[in-house]
Design a protein around this motif. Sequence first.
Motif, PDB file in Angstrom:
ATOM      1  N   ASP A  46       0.865  -1.084   0.104  1.00  0.00           N
ATOM      2  CA  ASP A  46       0.055  -0.101   0.140  1.00  0.00           C
ATOM      3  C   ASP A  46       1.031   1.344  -0.002  1.00  0.00           C
ATOM      4  OD1 ASP A  46      -1.984   1.669   0.055  1.00  0.00           O
ATOM      5  OD2 ASP A  46      -3.123   0.763   1.626  1.00  0.00           O
TER       6      ASP A  46
ATOM      7  N   GLU B 291      -0.772   4.257   2.574  1.00  0.00           N
ATOM      8  CA  GLU B 291      -1.952   3.735   3.643  1.00  0.00           C
ATOM      9  C   GLU B 291      -2.410   5.119   4.327  1.00  0.00           C
ATOM     10  OE1 GLU B 291      -4.370   2.187   4.518  1.00  0.00           O
ATOM     11  OE2 GLU B 291      -4.421   1.492   6.610  1.00  0.00           O
TER      12      GLU B 291
ATOM     13  N   GLU C 181      -5.362  -4.288   4.136  1.00  0.00           N
ATOM     14  CA  GLU C 181      -4.933  -3.786   5.076  1.00  0.00           C
ATOM     15  C   GLU C 181      -4.548  -4.686   6.193  1.00  0.00           C
ATOM     16  OE1 GLU C 181      -7.200  -1.843   3.486  1.00  0.00           O
ATOM     17  OE2 GLU C 181      -6.103   0.086   2.965  1.00  0.00           O
TER      18      GLU C 181
HETATM   19 MG    MG Z   1      -5.108   1.661   2.369  1.00  0.00          MG
END
Ligand code: MG
Length: 327
Positions: free
Chosen positions: A95, A98, A225
């Motif tokens: 990611d 994030e 996540e």
């Molecule tokens: Mg994310």
Amino acid sequence: MNVAQNIVAGLDRILTMELVRVTERAAVAAARLRGRGDEKAADQVAVDAMRQELNRLAIKGTVVIGEGERDEAPMLYIGEEVGTGKGPAVDIALDPLEGTTICAKNLPNALAVIAIAEKGSLLFAPDVYMDKIAIGPGYAEGVINLDASPAENIASLARAKGVAVSDITTCILDRPRHAKLIDAVRATGAAIRLIGDGDVAGVIHTTDPDETGIDIYLGTGGAPEGVLAAAALRCTGGQMQGRLILDTPEKVARAAKMGISDPKRIYHAEDMARGDVLFAATGVTDGNMLAGVKFGGTYITTHTIVLRSSSRTVREIKARHQDLDKF
Ligand code: MG
Ligand code: VTB
Ligand code: MG
């Protein structure tokens, strides 16, 4: 030392260091657009930068947790091959930014994140919600249970930690869907740190409660996540459980296509990220564990945490980048 000696177990440990550059580069790119109110632009530059650096690594990598399906994400899509192609076959979860909204607002804990594992050892999670619970290392197995109530989990953790329930701090994403959860936690007398985004950081923060003030993470967030956070916990120690929220026939079908046959399954951290796992995160904005990128006149500083599961090494790398043309 020859190459064979360097591969102690699983992945080549040199890759641990190589990963730092990947998240550093993404974090610096995103940080330039920190606090500009434009989450899409910050995300895009982070994706570009991470991809560019990733393609320099001597790996035959496949993105398994990325920016989305190929038709919706032009870069770092699920299934994209990355790296030079000359090196070990690995799976990658990433990611590049994030917490796009926290970056756009310049609030704490936006990160650039990546995890690398041996081929076939990361959960191929669809982009749905995941119900999550996590605590840090040092507790016996069974202290937390995703199917127990928040009150039970908090009481169990307080007992294991030897403190009062009111000394426990939970971390929960500030979302309307968590209204009941928040009420239930408040009723116990425990504290809540409500976060706007960034539950990868939220889970990781449980691994160092003395520094972050967070003992337990609770609630639903993105499944991608969840896998990234599980990869980090595999390296630091700690416990995590997650269950995909497959609440429509369409989602069940999508998950089935990705090889998930039991839609109700509880995944532990070691089910989401198996074998030898490497993890790196660089702070974009200042946070509880990592400082954000700082732009000095003649250099840029970055703060990164790099983890490896097979040795359980936790490294923090503060770097001063003086070759500014590179960024
Ligand atoms: Mg994310
Ligand atoms: C969380 C949060 C992420 O997505 O996973 C969240 O940690 C879940 O989705 O930073 P909602 O925003 O719909 O609640 C992010 O906010 C973005 O990746
Ligand atoms: Mg993203």
